[in-house]
Design a protein around this motif. Structure first.
Motif, PDB file in Angstrom:
ATOM      1  N   ALA A  71     -55.685  75.759  74.195  1.00 39.21           N
ATOM      2  CA  ALA A  71     -56.422  75.372  75.633  1.00 39.21           C
ATOM      3  C   ALA A  71     -57.069  74.018  75.702  1.00 39.21           C
ATOM      4  O   ALA A  71     -56.620  73.195  76.495  1.00 39.21           O
ATOM      5  CB  ALA A  71     -57.888  76.159  75.817  1.00 39.21           C
ATOM      6  N   SER A  72     -57.220  73.429  74.548  1.00 44.31           N
ATOM      7  CA  SER A  72     -57.704  71.731  74.181  1.00 44.31           C
ATOM      8  C   SER A  72     -56.434  70.876  74.183  1.00 44.31           C
ATOM      9  O   SER A  72     -56.459  69.837  74.982  1.00 44.31           O
ATOM     10  CB  SER A  72     -58.446  71.678  72.903  1.00 44.31           C
ATOM     11  OG  SER A  72     -59.974  72.424  72.979  1.00 44.31           O
ATOM     12  N   ILE A  73     -55.442  71.498  73.632  1.00 39.87           N
ATOM     13  CA  ILE A  73     -54.161  70.671  73.669  1.00 39.87           C
ATOM     14  C   ILE A  73     -53.618  70.531  74.937  1.00 39.87           C
ATOM     15  O   ILE A  73     -53.141  69.399  75.267  1.00 39.87           O
ATOM     16  CB  ILE A  73     -53.158  71.636  72.668  1.00 39.87           C
ATOM     17  CG1 ILE A  73     -53.681  71.202  71.129  1.00 39.87           C
ATOM     18  CG2 ILE A  73     -51.931  70.720  72.573  1.00 39.87           C
ATOM     19  CD1 ILE A  73     -52.952  72.328  70.239  1.00 39.87           C
ATOM     20  N   ASP A 101     -46.607  72.549  78.497  1.00 41.76           N
ATOM     21  CA  ASP A 101     -45.954  73.793  78.850  1.00 41.76           C
ATOM     22  C   ASP A 101     -45.383  74.629  77.671  1.00 41.76           C
ATOM     23  O   ASP A 101     -45.537  75.849  77.427  1.00 41.76           O
ATOM     24  CB  ASP A 101     -45.049  73.663  80.038  1.00 41.76           C
ATOM     25  CG  ASP A 101     -44.669  75.022  80.750  1.00 41.76           C
ATOM     26  OD1 ASP A 101     -45.583  75.631  81.190  1.00 41.76           O
ATOM     27  OD2 ASP A 101     -43.409  75.173  80.552  1.00 41.76           O
ATOM     28  N   ALA A 102     -44.564  73.690  76.908  1.00 49.22           N
ATOM     29  CA  ALA A 102     -44.270  74.334  75.606  1.00 49.22           C
ATOM     30  C   ALA A 102     -45.326  74.813  74.691  1.00 49.22           C
ATOM     31  O   ALA A 102     -45.203  75.996  74.077  1.00 49.22           O
ATOM     32  CB  ALA A 102     -43.604  73.178  74.999  1.00 49.22           C
ATOM     33  N   GLY A 108     -48.148  82.139  73.830  1.00 48.25           N
ATOM     34  CA  GLY A 108     -48.302  83.142  74.606  1.00 48.25           C
ATOM     35  C   GLY A 108     -49.392  83.270  75.723  1.00 48.25           C
ATOM     36  O   GLY A 108     -49.724  84.293  76.104  1.00 48.25           O
ATOM     37  N   LEU A 109     -49.534  81.993  76.352  1.00 49.30           N
ATOM     38  CA  LEU A 109     -50.627  82.192  77.360  1.00 49.30           C
ATOM     39  C   LEU A 109     -49.737  82.194  78.796  1.00 49.30           C
ATOM     40  O   LEU A 109     -48.508  81.809  78.845  1.00 49.30           O
ATOM     41  CB  LEU A 109     -51.019  80.584  77.350  1.00 49.30           C
ATOM     42  CG  LEU A 109     -52.187  80.360  76.098  1.00 49.30           C
ATOM     43  CD1 LEU A 109     -52.537  78.804  76.162  1.00 49.30           C
ATOM     44  CD2 LEU A 109     -53.021  81.350  75.993  1.00 49.30           C
TER      45      LEU A 109
END
Length: 299
Positions: A71-73, A101-102, A108-109
């Motif tokens: 999430a932070s990335i 997006d990658a 797996g989000l």
């Protein structure tokens, strides 16, 4: 503050960056290096110090990578891309959205509609209209975005349709905003309606609506949206051969944009100078040339 609010700053109101950093002080908890950098980056953004914000957000990305927090990335790359877009560094911004997006996919989000909206907006700002159209179309067809994100996507897609002179598509996006009045911006709706009127040849009505849009954006302190409305009015007047009106609108847009180092300011000021010279408005030409570096003024 949500990432959607951040994104609205690109084409609408200039709000503070938010993302995953959290807005409340954590009681009795140590502040991480990433959080410290993120706060500094948001402060730079709020002060319109976009070059500094880019440097800081690049550091936030590195800190997020060290934490291996997906999430932070993703949020850090989103914020970095947004700041790069403000500087007109569209290729670098798109690279960040692709990498974000990658990261989402490999972890797996779920699909991130706001990230798609940012990518589509960047393509639009870069003049890559077909790419913007396909990106936003995919977002809208997927049906996974919330009402506010969908409304914003319809607005940007409507701007794309207007630039492509695709009247049926433009009408569809206007209808979508009219139906979603609970979340859609009135200024967004009026701006697309003005574009349609301009394409249909009703110049006077289009300019009146864009004057209203500029006033609404100004009251909201949405100065980027205000300048876009003024530039749109200038373009419509320009195509209609109303050179004095075109020069006035384009000068006002370029003058305001120049105060934020907006990369579009140069084009608007050059066009204002050209229209002013052709209409005999020497005062406007002198004022615009005083803002635009001499080497960039039209010959």
């Amino acid at each position: 503050m949500s990432r959607l609010s951040m994104l609205l700053g690109l084409l609408a109101v200039a709000l503070a960056l938010g993302g995953c950093a959290g807005t409340a002080e954590r009681e009795q908890a140590a502040i991480s290096k990433r959080e410290t950098l993120d706060r500094s980056a948001r402060l730079a953004f709020e002060k319109a110090q976009y070059s500094q914000a880019v440097t800081l957000y690049a550091a936030v990305v590195q800190a997020a990578l060290a934490e291996d927090s997906p999430a932070s990335i993703i949020d850090a790359r989103f914020n970095l891309a947004l700041c790069q877009t403000y500087l007109g560094d569209y290729d670098a911004a798109l690279t960040q959205t692709e990498w974000a997006d990658a990261e989402r996919q490999r972890r797996g989000l779920p699909v991130d509609p706001e990230l798609q909206l940012l990518a589509g907006t960047i393509h639009y700002r870069a003049g890559r209209l077909e790419m913007a159209k396909s990106t936003l179309s995919a977002l809208l067809q997927a049906g996974e975005a919330g009402p506010a994100t969908r409304a914003r996507a319809h607005f940007v897609a409507g701007l794309v349709a207007a630039d492509l002179a695709a009247l049926p598509a433009l009408r569809e996006h206007i209808a979508a905003l009219r139906e979603g009045t609970a979340v859609a911006s009135r200024a967004d709706y009026l701006e697309l309606q003005a574009s349609l009127l301009g394409l249909e040849g009703d110049i006077d009505s289009a300019l009146r609506l864009l004057d209203q849009v500029a006033d609404l954006r100004r009251v909201e302190r949405d100065y980027r949206g205000m300048t876009r409305a003024l530039a749109s009015a200038g373009g419509i007047a320009e195509q209609a051969g109303r050179l004095q009106a075109a020069g006035n609108y384009l000068y006002r847009a370029g003058r305001s944009a120049a105060q934020r180092d907006d990369p579009q300011a140069r084009d608007w000021l050059r066009r204002a100078i050209n229209a002013g010279a052709r209409s005999g408005d020497t005062a406007l030409v002198r004022e615009a040339e005083a803002i635009l570096p001499p080497a960039e003024a039209p010959r």
